[in-house]
Design an enzyme around this catalytic site. Structure first.
Site, PDB file in Angstrom:
ATOM      1  CE1 TYR A  50       7.467   0.226  -3.458  1.00 25.32           C
ATOM      2  CE2 TYR A  50       5.636   1.735  -3.170  1.00 25.32           C
ATOM      3  CZ  TYR A  50       6.721   1.065  -2.654  1.00 25.32           C
ATOM      4  OH  TYR A  50       7.065   1.222  -1.341  1.00 25.32           O
ATOM      5  CD  GLU A  59      -2.384  -1.443   2.535  1.00 29.50           C
ATOM      6  OE1 GLU A  59      -1.744  -1.091   3.542  1.00 29.50           O
ATOM      7  OE2 GLU A  59      -3.225  -2.342   2.551  1.00 29.50           O
TER       8      GLU A  59
HETATM    9  C1  LIG Z   1      10.828   5.369  -2.046  1.00 29.27           C
HETATM   10  C2  LIG Z   1      12.285   5.250  -1.595  1.00 29.27           C
HETATM   11  C3  LIG Z   1      12.424   4.033  -0.672  1.00 29.27           C
HETATM   12  C4  LIG Z   1      13.177   5.035  -2.832  1.00 29.27           C
HETATM   13  O1  LIG Z   1      14.493   4.774  -2.362  1.00 29.27           O
HETATM   14  P1  LIG Z   1      15.801   5.275  -3.155  1.00 29.27           P
HETATM   15  O2  LIG Z   1      16.966   4.610  -2.518  1.00 29.27           O
HETATM   16  O3  LIG Z   1      15.832   6.745  -3.238  1.00 29.27           O
HETATM   17  O4  LIG Z   1      15.466   4.629  -4.582  1.00 29.27           O
HETATM   18  P2  LIG Z   1      16.404   4.458  -5.856  1.00 29.27           P
HETATM   19  O5  LIG Z   1      17.560   5.379  -5.817  1.00 29.27           O
HETATM   20  O6  LIG Z   1      16.704   2.992  -6.025  1.00 29.27           O
HETATM   21  O7  LIG Z   1      15.410   4.936  -7.020  1.00 29.27           O
HETATM   22  C5  LIG Z   1      14.353   4.094  -7.399  1.00 29.27           C
HETATM   23  C6  LIG Z   1      13.298   4.904  -8.144  1.00 29.27           C
HETATM   24  O8  LIG Z   1      12.587   5.719  -7.194  1.00 29.27           O
HETATM   25  C7  LIG Z   1      12.210   6.941  -7.827  1.00 29.27           C
HETATM   26  N1  LIG Z   1      12.931   8.058  -7.182  1.00 29.27           N
HETATM   27  C8  LIG Z   1      13.863   7.955  -6.201  1.00 29.27           C
HETATM   28  N2  LIG Z   1      14.243   9.195  -5.812  1.00 29.27           N
HETATM   29  C9  LIG Z   1      13.549  10.073  -6.566  1.00 29.27           C
HETATM   30  C10 LIG Z   1      13.488  11.488  -6.619  1.00 29.27           C
HETATM   31  N3  LIG Z   1      14.233  12.263  -5.808  1.00 29.27           N
HETATM   32  N4  LIG Z   1      12.637  12.066  -7.488  1.00 29.27           N
HETATM   33  C11 LIG Z   1      11.868  11.309  -8.307  1.00 29.27           C
HETATM   34  N5  LIG Z   1      11.882   9.945  -8.306  1.00 29.27           N
HETATM   35  C12 LIG Z   1      12.711   9.342  -7.447  1.00 29.27           C
HETATM   36  C13 LIG Z   1      12.619   6.824  -9.274  1.00 29.27           C
HETATM   37  O9  LIG Z   1      11.563   6.178  -9.960  1.00 29.27           O
HETATM   38  C14 LIG Z   1      13.813   5.891  -9.157  1.00 29.27           C
HETATM   39  O10 LIG Z   1      14.106   5.250 -10.364  1.00 29.27           O
HETATM   40  P3  LIG Z   1      15.224   5.921 -11.343  1.00 29.27           P
HETATM   41  O11 LIG Z   1      16.529   5.809 -10.614  1.00 29.27           O
HETATM   42  O12 LIG Z   1      15.163   5.023 -12.539  1.00 29.27           O
HETATM   43  O13 LIG Z   1      14.839   7.326 -11.562  1.00 29.27           O
HETATM   44  C15 LIG Z   1      12.792   6.555  -0.888  1.00 29.27           C
HETATM   45  O14 LIG Z   1      12.406   7.678  -1.660  1.00 29.27           O
HETATM   46  C16 LIG Z   1      12.280   6.734   0.533  1.00 29.27           C
HETATM   47  O15 LIG Z   1      12.892   6.228   1.494  1.00 29.27           O
HETATM   48  N6  LIG Z   1      11.137   7.454   0.697  1.00 29.27           N
HETATM   49  C17 LIG Z   1      10.556   7.676   2.030  1.00 29.27           C
HETATM   50  C18 LIG Z   1       9.893   6.419   2.560  1.00 29.27           C
HETATM   51  C19 LIG Z   1       8.806   5.969   1.607  1.00 29.27           C
HETATM   52  O16 LIG Z   1       8.028   6.769   1.091  1.00 29.27           O
HETATM   53  N7  LIG Z   1       8.731   4.632   1.418  1.00 29.27           N
HETATM   54  C20 LIG Z   1       7.697   4.026   0.603  1.00 29.27           C
HETATM   55  C21 LIG Z   1       6.526   3.708   1.487  1.00 29.27           C
HETATM   56  S1  LIG Z   1       5.194   2.972   0.558  1.00 29.27           S
END
Ligand SMILES: CC(C)(COP(=O)(O)OP(=O)(O)OC[C@H]1O[C@@H](n2cnc3c(N)ncnc32)[C@H](O)[C@@H]1OP(=O)(O)O)[C@@H](O)C(=O)NCCC(=O)NCCS
Length: 146
Positions: free
Chosen positions: A117, A105
């Site tokens: 996702y 979710e």
């Molecule tokens: C969602 C989250 C876990 C992604 O982790 P991350 O280590 O930054 O992810 P990655 O570097 O592997 O990037 C994966 C994808 O996420 C998206 N993404 C990550 N950072 C982004 C940014 N600053 N802006 C836009 N898209 C972004 C992109 O789709 C990216 O793919 P790409 O590299 O091809 O552009 C991180 O943003 C986070 O911790 N968010 C807060 C907690 C959260 O919301 N968790 C999800 C709960 S459902």
């Protein structure tokens, strides 16, 4: 940058427990995280850069599906590929455990996570109205494992 993914230990918990709010977006309380770590139906993994814990993710094994209960990257390490490494490891665990469905979710406002996702072919299959704080809807997403 190189990151190592492994199962979360009690020592990892002690390392990050006091910095959840500041470094990890307050993703869970200490108690919730500790409960998850102790839950036999859950698996928690971490990403490390040298000895520093820079990411966390967890799943819960249901009867006929696995649910992503959390995934978070340390704020100062975002968009460096850690989320992808964590999710790929979890997809691998789900596959090798013989489950066919992986669900999660996500807050409808969380565009970064939604985008993330969708890249892994999670499909939007439903919505829980006002699920977060009685305000934002939760989008229910599912990945069918072939
Ligand atoms: C969602 C989250 C876990 C992604 O982790 P991350 O280590 O930054 O992810 P990655 O570097 O592997 O990037 C994966 C994808 O996420 C998206 N993404 C990550 N950072 C982004 C940014 N600053 N802006 C836009 N898209 C972004 C992109 O789709 C990216 O793919 P790409 O590299 O091809 O552009 C991180 O943003 C986070 O911790 N968010 C807060 C907690 C959260 O919301 N968790 C999800 C709960 S459902």
């Amino acid at each position: 940058m190189n990151f190592e993914i492994s199962e979360m230990t009690e020592s990892d918990f002690n390392t990050i427990a006091d910095s959840l709010a500041t470094d990890f977006d307050d993703f869970w309380s200490k108690d919730s995280l500790q409960n998850e770590l102790a839950n036999e139906r859950s698996k928690c993994i971490v990403a490390r850069r040298n000895s520093e814990v820079v990411g966390f993710a967890s799943i819960w094994f249901g009867v006929d599906e696995v649910h992503l209960t959390n995934i978070v990257t340390k704020k100062s390490f975002r968009h460096l590929g850690i989320g992808k490494l964590l999710l790929e490891k979890l997809i691998d665990i789900v596959k090798t455990s013989g489950y066919k469905t992986f669900t999660l979710e996500v807050n409808e406002q969380n565009e970064v996570a939604l985008d993330f996702y969708k890249k892994y072919e999670f499909k939007c299959v439903g919505r829980r109205k006002k699920y977060y704080n009685g305000v934002d809807d939760a989008i229910i997403m599912t990945m069918e494992i072939s």
